[in-house]
Design an enzyme around this catalytic site. Structure first.
Site, PDB file in Angstrom:
ATOM      1  N   LYS A  64       0.842  -1.215   0.000  1.00 36.99           N
ATOM      2  CA  LYS A  64       0.000   0.000   0.000  1.00 36.99           C
ATOM      3  C   LYS A  64       0.868   1.252   0.000  1.00 36.99           C
ATOM      4  CE  LYS A  64       0.532   1.833   4.302  1.00 36.99           C
ATOM      5  NZ  LYS A  64       1.137   2.937   4.797  1.00 36.99           N
ATOM      6  N   PRO A 112       9.668  -4.010  -0.083  1.00 42.09           N
ATOM      7  CA  PRO A 112      10.783  -3.702   0.825  1.00 42.09           C
ATOM      8  C   PRO A 112      10.298  -3.550   2.266  1.00 42.09           C
ATOM      9  CG  PRO A 112      10.324  -1.838  -0.621  1.00 42.09           C
ATOM     10  CD  PRO A 112       9.455  -2.971  -1.097  1.00 42.09           C
ATOM     11  N   ALA A 147       9.476   0.284   4.922  1.00 44.05           N
ATOM     12  CA  ALA A 147       9.401   1.266   3.840  1.00 44.05           C
ATOM     13  C   ALA A 147       8.166   2.149   3.965  1.00 44.05           C
ATOM     14  CB  ALA A 147       9.371   0.545   2.494  1.00 44.05           C
ATOM     15  N   GLY A 148       7.211   1.785   4.863  1.00 48.76           N
ATOM     16  CA  GLY A 148       5.945   2.510   4.930  1.00 48.76           C
ATOM     17  C   GLY A 148       4.951   1.976   3.919  1.00 48.76           C
ATOM     18  N   ALA A 156       3.442  -1.165   4.221  1.00 42.98           N
ATOM     19  CA  ALA A 156       2.591  -2.180   4.864  1.00 42.98           C
ATOM     20  C   ALA A 156       2.920  -3.602   4.424  1.00 42.98           C
ATOM     21  CB  ALA A 156       1.102  -1.872   4.629  1.00 42.98           C
ATOM     22  N   GLY A 157       4.195  -3.878   4.136  1.00 36.19           N
ATOM     23  CA  GLY A 157       4.577  -5.223   3.694  1.00 36.19           C
ATOM     24  C   GLY A 157       4.175  -6.293   4.700  1.00 36.19           C
ATOM     25  N   GLY A 158       4.498  -6.078   5.975  1.00 36.93           N
ATOM     26  CA  GLY A 158       4.156  -7.061   7.006  1.00 36.93           C
ATOM     27  C   GLY A 158       2.651  -7.186   7.181  1.00 36.93           C
ATOM     28  N   SER A 159       1.945  -6.060   7.122  1.00 34.29           N
ATOM     29  CA  SER A 159       0.481  -6.081   7.272  1.00 34.29           C
ATOM     30  C   SER A 159      -0.180  -6.777   6.093  1.00 34.29           C
ATOM     31  CB  SER A 159      -0.074  -4.653   7.367  1.00 34.29           C
ATOM     32  OG  SER A 159       0.505  -3.978   8.445  1.00 34.29           O
ATOM     33  N   ASP A 212      -2.793  -1.398   9.940  1.00 34.22           N
ATOM     34  CA  ASP A 212      -2.948  -1.381   8.480  1.00 34.22           C
ATOM     35  C   ASP A 212      -3.545  -2.684   7.934  1.00 34.22           C
ATOM     36  OD1 ASP A 212      -1.963   1.164   8.056  1.00 34.22           O
ATOM     37  OD2 ASP A 212       0.093   0.493   7.682  1.00 34.22           O
TER      38      ASP A 212
HETATM   39  O1  C5P Z   1      -0.835  -0.838  14.906  1.00 32.36           O
HETATM   40  P1  C5P Z   1       0.606  -1.004  14.639  1.00 32.36           P
HETATM   41  O2  C5P Z   1       1.218  -2.139  15.413  1.00 32.36           O
HETATM   42  O3  C5P Z   1       0.939  -1.077  13.187  1.00 32.36           O
HETATM   43  O4  C5P Z   1       1.314   0.313  15.189  1.00 32.36           O
HETATM   44  C1  C5P Z   1       2.703   0.381  15.447  1.00 32.36           C
HETATM   45  C2  C5P Z   1       2.972   1.586  16.356  1.00 32.36           C
HETATM   46  O5  C5P Z   1       2.705   2.796  15.652  1.00 32.36           O
HETATM   47  C3  C5P Z   1       2.092   1.667  17.588  1.00 32.36           C
HETATM   48  O6  C5P Z   1       2.631   0.955  18.658  1.00 32.36           O
HETATM   49  C4  C5P Z   1       2.066   3.163  17.877  1.00 32.36           C
HETATM   50  O7  C5P Z   1       3.272   3.582  18.518  1.00 32.36           O
HETATM   51  C5  C5P Z   1       2.092   3.766  16.500  1.00 32.36           C
HETATM   52  N1  C5P Z   1       0.749   4.082  15.973  1.00 32.36           N
HETATM   53  C6  C5P Z   1       0.062   5.168  16.488  1.00 32.36           C
HETATM   54  N2  C5P Z   1      -1.183   5.474  15.978  1.00 32.36           N
HETATM   55  C7  C5P Z   1      -1.718   4.742  14.968  1.00 32.36           C
HETATM   56  C8  C5P Z   1      -1.030   3.624  14.434  1.00 32.36           C
HETATM   57  C9  C5P Z   1       0.213   3.328  14.954  1.00 32.36           C
HETATM   58  O8  C5P Z   1       0.530   5.868  17.380  1.00 32.36           O
HETATM   59  N3  C5P Z   1      -2.911   5.086  14.486  1.00 32.36           N
END
Ligand code: C5P
Length: 288
Positions: free
Chosen positions: A12, A97, A100-101, A103-106, A139
């Site tokens: 994404k 990658p 990278a932002g 969402a590869g893992g998601s 994500d």
């Molecule tokens: O939900 P996810 O595990 O992908 O989020 C990783 C980290 O990113 C969270 O622990 C939090 O520090 C931050 N985060 C946040 N607000 C969001 C999504 C993520 O602060 N809406």
């Protein structure tokens, strides 16, 4: 008896990304236009009878087993459907990658949830699949449906949007990574001067206007980056625009940056390999 299936896990991009206030649960409220693109991992999911969880991938740097989001997704899914005697093997052919932002893992986690739902014939509703996905990561719900969507709340509240107009996108992944929690913390302490105009992006999608959409792209995390990294992102964006992109933006918490071009050939012709890995991709429509 082993049974398996193969799912594609599409990356994404954030066409817009705005962050609101920090919530009592520690997460931030978000407003993001999300877009799936054709770069994808291939996720092979096999059910075994031995109660064990195995997650492996072509990338030796990725966590294995439960520490990989795909493993967390498998455990969350089996818990939800009360199938705690089964084992799951996941093999990820990694193309997206890491860090990278994108969402590869998601995306891999969402692929495991979709695959297990199919293999076990559980036919969960999209709401149930999203609920399981949100337990794994913010994500994951978007990665279950893909296409073009507005994501709010933690990122899990989705509204389907008109598809992104046909175009080409060049993604550039520079050779540094940013910690997501650290960048959220930096943003909390930073006065953001430039926010995306999400309304303009939604209008551009409704009218199918690629140039207006590209012009409305922005990501508040760019301003929160440390100075050296921020400079690299600015340089890549300028190079994308000089190479003919109608707009350029960082995705998620970076470090990938992308430019939107009128066609896929235009995106392929732009040579930005001096900045890092590059991928010429197309937008992908909703798949669930
Ligand atoms: O939900 P996810 O595990 O992908 O989020 C990783 C980290 O990113 C969270 O622990 C939090 O520090 C931050 N985060 C946040 N607000 C969001 C999504 C993520 O602060 N809406």
């Amino acid at each position: 008896m082993e049974r398996g299936t193969r799912e594609l896990a599409f990356a994404k991009l954030n066409l817009t990304l705005d962050v609101g206030e920090k919530r009592p649960d520690g997460y931030h409220n978000m407003e993001m236009v999300m877009q799936s693109v054709s770069l994808c991992d291939v996720v092979d999911i096999t059910l075994t009878g031995d109660k064990a969880l195995k997650v492996m991938s072509t990338d030796p740097n990725l966590p294995i087993g439960y520490h990989n989001l795909a493993g967390k997704a498998a455990v969350a899914f089996l818990d939800y459907v009360n199938e705690t005697e089964l084992g799951v093997e996941v093999y990820i052919t990694k193309n997206i990658p890491d860090r990278a932002g994108m969402a590869g893992g998601s995306a891999d986690a969402a692929a495991v949830i979709r695959g297990l739902d199919a293999l076990l014939d559980t036919h969960l509703t999209l709401e149930e699949l999203s609920h399981i996905g949100a337990l794994v990561g913010s994500d994951v719900p978007f990665c279950l449906v893909g296409g073009t969507a507005l994501a709010e709340g933690r990122g899990e509240l989705l509204t389907e949007l008109p598809p992104m107009p046909d175009c080409g996108i060049l993604i550039v992944k520079p050779d540094f990574s940013v910690s997501t929690p650290a960048l959220f913390a930096a943003l909390d302490g930073c006065r953001v001067t430039e926010r995306p105009d999400t309304g303009a992006a939604l209008d551009a999608l409704s009218s199918g206007d690629l140039k207006a959409l590209a012009g409305s792209m922005a990501n508040v995390f760019e301003e929160a980056l440390p100075e050296a990294e921020r400079r690299i992102i600015v340089d890549i964006k300028s190079a994308l625009l000089s190479a003919g992109a109608c707009g350029a933006c960082m995705t998620g918490t970076g470090s990938a940056v992308f430019g939107v071009f009128p066609t896929l050939d235009d995106a392929k012709e732009a040579d930005l390999s001096r900045f890092g890995l590059t991928f010429a991709v197309s937008p992908v429509k909703k798949f669930a």
